[in-house]
Every structure is written in C-alpha cells, then in structure tokens.
Design a protein around this motif. Structure first.
Motif, PDB file in Angstrom:
ATOM      1  N   ASN A  66       0.626  -1.144  -0.081  1.00  0.00           N
ATOM      2  CA  ASN A  66      -0.073  -0.111   0.230  1.00  0.00           C
ATOM      3  C   ASN A  66       0.741   1.267  -0.114  1.00  0.00           C
ATOM      4  OD1 ASN A  66      -2.733   0.654   0.177  1.00  0.00           O
ATOM      5  ND2 ASN A  66      -2.063   1.522   1.766  1.00  0.00           N
ATOM      6  N   ASP A  67       1.968   1.297   0.892  1.00  0.00           N
ATOM      7  CA  ASP A  67       2.555   2.621   0.602  1.00  0.00           C
ATOM      8  C   ASP A  67       3.761   2.315  -0.522  1.00  0.00           C
ATOM      9  OD1 ASP A  67       2.785   2.501   3.783  1.00  0.00           O
ATOM     10  OD2 ASP A  67       4.611   2.022   4.044  1.00  0.00           O
ATOM     11  N   LEU A  68       3.739   1.423  -1.327  1.00  0.00           N
ATOM     12  CA  LEU A  68       4.901   1.536  -2.728  1.00  0.00           C
ATOM     13  C   LEU A  68       3.413   2.345  -3.305  1.00  0.00           C
ATOM     14  CD1 LEU A  68       6.998  -1.683  -2.548  1.00  0.00           C
ATOM     15  CD2 LEU A  68       7.357   0.529  -2.553  1.00  0.00           C
ATOM     16  N   PHE A  69       2.055   2.249  -3.591  1.00  0.00           N
ATOM     17  CA  PHE A  69       0.694   2.846  -4.280  1.00  0.00           C
ATOM     18  C   PHE A  69       1.459   4.271  -4.060  1.00  0.00           C
ATOM     19  CE2 PHE A  69      -0.354  -0.662  -6.030  1.00  0.00           C
ATOM     20  CZ  PHE A  69      -1.363  -0.400  -7.616  1.00  0.00           C
ATOM     21  N   ASP A  70       1.151   4.519  -2.498  1.00  0.00           N
ATOM     22  CA  ASP A  70       1.501   5.997  -2.194  1.00  0.00           C
ATOM     23  C   ASP A  70       2.620   6.970  -2.918  1.00  0.00           C
ATOM     24  OD1 ASP A  70      -0.909   5.656  -0.427  1.00  0.00           O
ATOM     25  OD2 ASP A  70       0.152   5.920   0.894  1.00  0.00           O
ATOM     26  N   LEU A  71       3.676   5.770  -2.859  1.00  0.00           N
ATOM     27  CA  LEU A  71       5.104   5.978  -3.162  1.00  0.00           C
ATOM     28  C   LEU A  71       5.063   6.698  -4.874  1.00  0.00           C
ATOM     29  CD1 LEU A  71       8.523   5.186  -1.932  1.00  0.00           C
ATOM     30  CD2 LEU A  71       7.826   5.046  -4.261  1.00  0.00           C
ATOM     31  N   GLY A  72       4.020   5.524  -5.322  1.00  0.00           N
ATOM     32  CA  GLY A  72       4.455   5.048  -7.239  1.00  0.00           C
ATOM     33  C   GLY A  72       3.780   7.361  -7.149  1.00  0.00           C
ATOM     34  N   ALA A  73       2.262   7.496  -6.757  1.00  0.00           N
ATOM     35  CA  ALA A  73       1.513   8.943  -6.831  1.00  0.00           C
ATOM     36  C   ALA A  73       2.897   9.880  -6.107  1.00  0.00           C
ATOM     37  CB  ALA A  73       0.524   8.580  -6.083  1.00  0.00           C
ATOM     38  N   ASP A  74       3.340  10.005  -4.696  1.00  0.00           N
ATOM     39  CA  ASP A  74       4.269  10.688  -4.968  1.00  0.00           C
ATOM     40  C   ASP A  74       4.742  11.349  -6.447  1.00  0.00           C
ATOM     41  OD1 ASP A  74       6.389  12.192  -3.438  1.00  0.00           O
ATOM     42  OD2 ASP A  74       6.151  11.768  -1.923  1.00  0.00           O
ATOM     43  N   LEU A  75       5.716  10.344  -6.440  1.00  0.00           N
ATOM     44  CA  LEU A  75       6.447  10.668  -7.470  1.00  0.00           C
ATOM     45  C   LEU A  75       6.221  11.090  -8.678  1.00  0.00           C
ATOM     46  CD1 LEU A  75       9.428   7.185  -7.637  1.00  0.00           C
ATOM     47  CD2 LEU A  75       9.491   9.059  -6.669  1.00  0.00           C
ATOM     48  N   ALA A  76       4.930  10.761  -8.900  1.00  0.00           N
ATOM     49  CA  ALA A  76       3.802  10.964  -9.867  1.00  0.00           C
ATOM     50  C   ALA A  76       3.215  12.864  -9.500  1.00  0.00           C
ATOM     51  CB  ALA A  76       2.813  10.640 -10.433  1.00  0.00           C
ATOM     52  N   THR A  77       3.956  13.113  -8.634  1.00  0.00           N
ATOM     53  CA  THR A  77       3.306  14.508  -8.566  1.00  0.00           C
ATOM     54  C   THR A  77       4.888  15.486  -8.124  1.00  0.00           C
ATOM     55  OG1 THR A  77       1.672  13.532  -7.086  1.00  0.00           O
ATOM     56  CG2 THR A  77       2.433  15.822  -6.775  1.00  0.00           C
ATOM     57  N   PRO A  78       4.432  16.095  -9.394  1.00  0.00           N
ATOM     58  CA  PRO A  78       5.367  17.504  -9.871  1.00  0.00           C
ATOM     59  C   PRO A  78       5.667  17.982  -8.774  1.00  0.00           C
ATOM     60  CG  PRO A  78       4.762  16.899 -12.072  1.00  0.00           C
ATOM     61  CD  PRO A  78       3.777  16.365 -10.490  1.00  0.00           C
ATOM     62  N   GLY A  79       5.803  18.810  -8.786  1.00  0.00           N
ATOM     63  CA  GLY A  79       6.920  20.181  -7.536  1.00  0.00           C
ATOM     64  C   GLY A  79       7.841  19.999  -6.250  1.00  0.00           C
ATOM     65  N   GLU A  80       7.707  20.833  -6.224  1.00  0.00           N
ATOM     66  CA  GLU A  80       9.138  21.421  -4.501  1.00  0.00           C
ATOM     67  C   GLU A  80       7.955  21.044  -3.405  1.00  0.00           C
ATOM     68  OE1 GLU A  80      11.897  23.939  -5.663  1.00  0.00           O
ATOM     69  OE2 GLU A  80      12.292  23.627  -7.487  1.00  0.00           O
ATOM     70  N   ASP A  81       7.155  21.158  -3.086  1.00  0.00           N
ATOM     71  CA  ASP A  81       6.374  21.100  -1.817  1.00  0.00           C
ATOM     72  C   ASP A  81       6.236  20.066  -1.384  1.00  0.00           C
ATOM     73  OD1 ASP A  81       4.658  21.613   0.134  1.00  0.00           O
ATOM     74  OD2 ASP A  81       2.798  22.734  -0.532  1.00  0.00           O
ATOM     75  N   PHE A  82       6.920  18.481  -1.111  1.00  0.00           N
ATOM     76  CA  PHE A  82       6.367  17.577  -0.538  1.00  0.00           C
ATOM     77  C   PHE A  82       5.491  17.834   0.516  1.00  0.00           C
ATOM     78  CE2 PHE A  82      10.675  17.712  -2.366  1.00  0.00           C
ATOM     79  CZ  PHE A  82      10.055  17.098  -3.908  1.00  0.00           C
ATOM     80  N   THR A  83       4.872  18.514   1.026  1.00  0.00           N
ATOM     81  CA  THR A  83       3.689  18.226   1.996  1.00  0.00           C
ATOM     82  C   THR A  83       2.509  17.700   2.021  1.00  0.00           C
ATOM     83  OG1 THR A  83       4.699  20.029   3.220  1.00  0.00           O
ATOM     84  CG2 THR A  83       2.409  19.927   3.788  1.00  0.00           C
ATOM     85  N   PRO A  84       2.140  16.522   2.574  1.00  0.00           N
ATOM     86  CA  PRO A  84       1.045  15.157   2.431  1.00  0.00           C
ATOM     87  C   PRO A  84      -0.547  16.485   2.366  1.00  0.00           C
ATOM     88  CG  PRO A  84       1.624  14.948   4.230  1.00  0.00           C
ATOM     89  CD  PRO A  84       2.562  16.273   3.623  1.00  0.00           C
ATOM     90  N   GLY A  85      -1.179  16.261   1.148  1.00  0.00           N
ATOM     91  CA  GLY A  85      -2.267  17.151   1.668  1.00  0.00           C
ATOM     92  C   GLY A  85      -4.051  16.179   0.926  1.00  0.00           C
TER      93      GLY A  85
END
Length: 189
Positions: A66-85
């Motif tokens: 499940n974390d790895l799906f989150d991680l894939g979504a993280d990698l697929a989200t461009p930008g420099e703000d790494f704050t979750p929302g």
C-alpha cells in the motif's frame, strides 16, 4: 476512492503518460522509469507474500505494498512542495519510521551476521531476497530521477529503508537466520 471503468485510454499511444497534475511526460523519462521500478518492486513483494507461511510477515508486506502505491503517486506528483494534502499523497517520516521499527523488531530475534549471505534458503526467503534486489534497483532509478527533478526525500529514504527491511525479513523467514546461506569468499575456486 479510485474508480476505473475503462482500462485503456489511448492517450499514451504517442509515448507519453500523464502525471498527477495533468502534465504529460515521455514514458522514457527517468521519473517514469522510477515509477515503473517501484511498480515492479510492488509486484515482486506480491510474489513474496504468496510464498510466505507466516501471516504476520505477509500483513507487514501488504502494508508495504500500500505504501508503494502511495510512493508511486508521490513520484508522479511534480513540484517542490512535499507536504501531504487531502489530494496529494506524499511519503511521510512516520512511514519510514515504521519500517525502522519493524526492522529493529525482526533483527532482535536474529543472530548477528558472521558473513555476507547469499540470496536463498527457503522458497519464501528467496522471493523476499528477489524483492529486495528489485527495490534496490527502484531506489537507484529514483536517485537518478532526483538528480533531474525534485523528488520527495522521504520517498528516497523509504526505498532505502525498504531494502534493509526486506533483507532482515529474508533472514527472519530463513528460520531466524539459521537457514541463511553464508558466502564463503573464494570458496568455489
């Protein structure tokens, strides 16, 4: 919740794929290579789960999937703000810390290493070792991508810790390290 009614869209037929923000990127881009390697790692962990007999370990790996799906979504989200929302998935320090806690818990029951070990032992441990190697590749690819575009440092830390986690898990699966196959330097000369 995600709902997919149609699996194919034809939008990638031109060699591009969409990111979370709607921008498009070449499928050969390093960011996409990292996302693909994380997906492959997740699949290898799925194979390891099937091989495991111990439900506690399997549950641990399902959380990681499940974390790895989150991680894939993280990698697929461009930008420099790494704050979750609410609409932005990012790997957070607590996920890395959970891996560390699980590593410490498993490692406490193991004898200290006396040598490097060869991947193998039981079927389940071999599958976990293979997943570990695929995670290492995903980490290398993500680090290469991070040299080109900003990526969440916690995502990189997660991948680094995950390979350690899988190494210790493989030892735990191998009868608490008793089934480890030790490397004998120069032993086959």
């Amino acid at each position: 919740m995600v709902k997919l009614n149609k699996i194919y869209t034809r939008t990638g037929d031109d060699g591009t794929t969409g990111l979370v923000d709607g921008s498009r990127l070449a499928k050969s881009d390093m960011r996409m290579a990292a996302i693909g390697d994380v997906d492959e790692a997740n699949s290898a962990i799925g194979v390891a789960i099937v091989a495991l007999k111990e439900e506690g370990y399997a549950a641990m790996l399902r959380r990681i999937q499940n974390d790895l799906f989150d991680l894939g979504a993280d990698l697929a989200t461009p930008g420099e703000d790494f704050t979750p929302g609410e609409m932005t998935l990012r790997i957070v320090p607590a996920q890395v810390e959970r891996l560390e806690s699980e590593i410490d818990g498993m490692n406490a029951a193991l004898e200290p290493l006396r040598s490097f070990i060869l991947p193998g032992g039981s079927d389940a441990a071999a599958a976990v070792h293979l997943a570990r190697a695929v995670v290492r590749r995903a980490e290398r690819t993500a680090v290469r991508a991070a040299a080109e575009v900003p990526l969440n440092p916690q995502a990189l830390a997660y991948l680094n810790r995950l390979s350690d986690h899988l190494f210790v898990l493989a030892r735990a699966v191998n009868a608490a390290g008793e089934g480890d196959i030790l490397w004998v330097p120069g032993g086959s000369r």
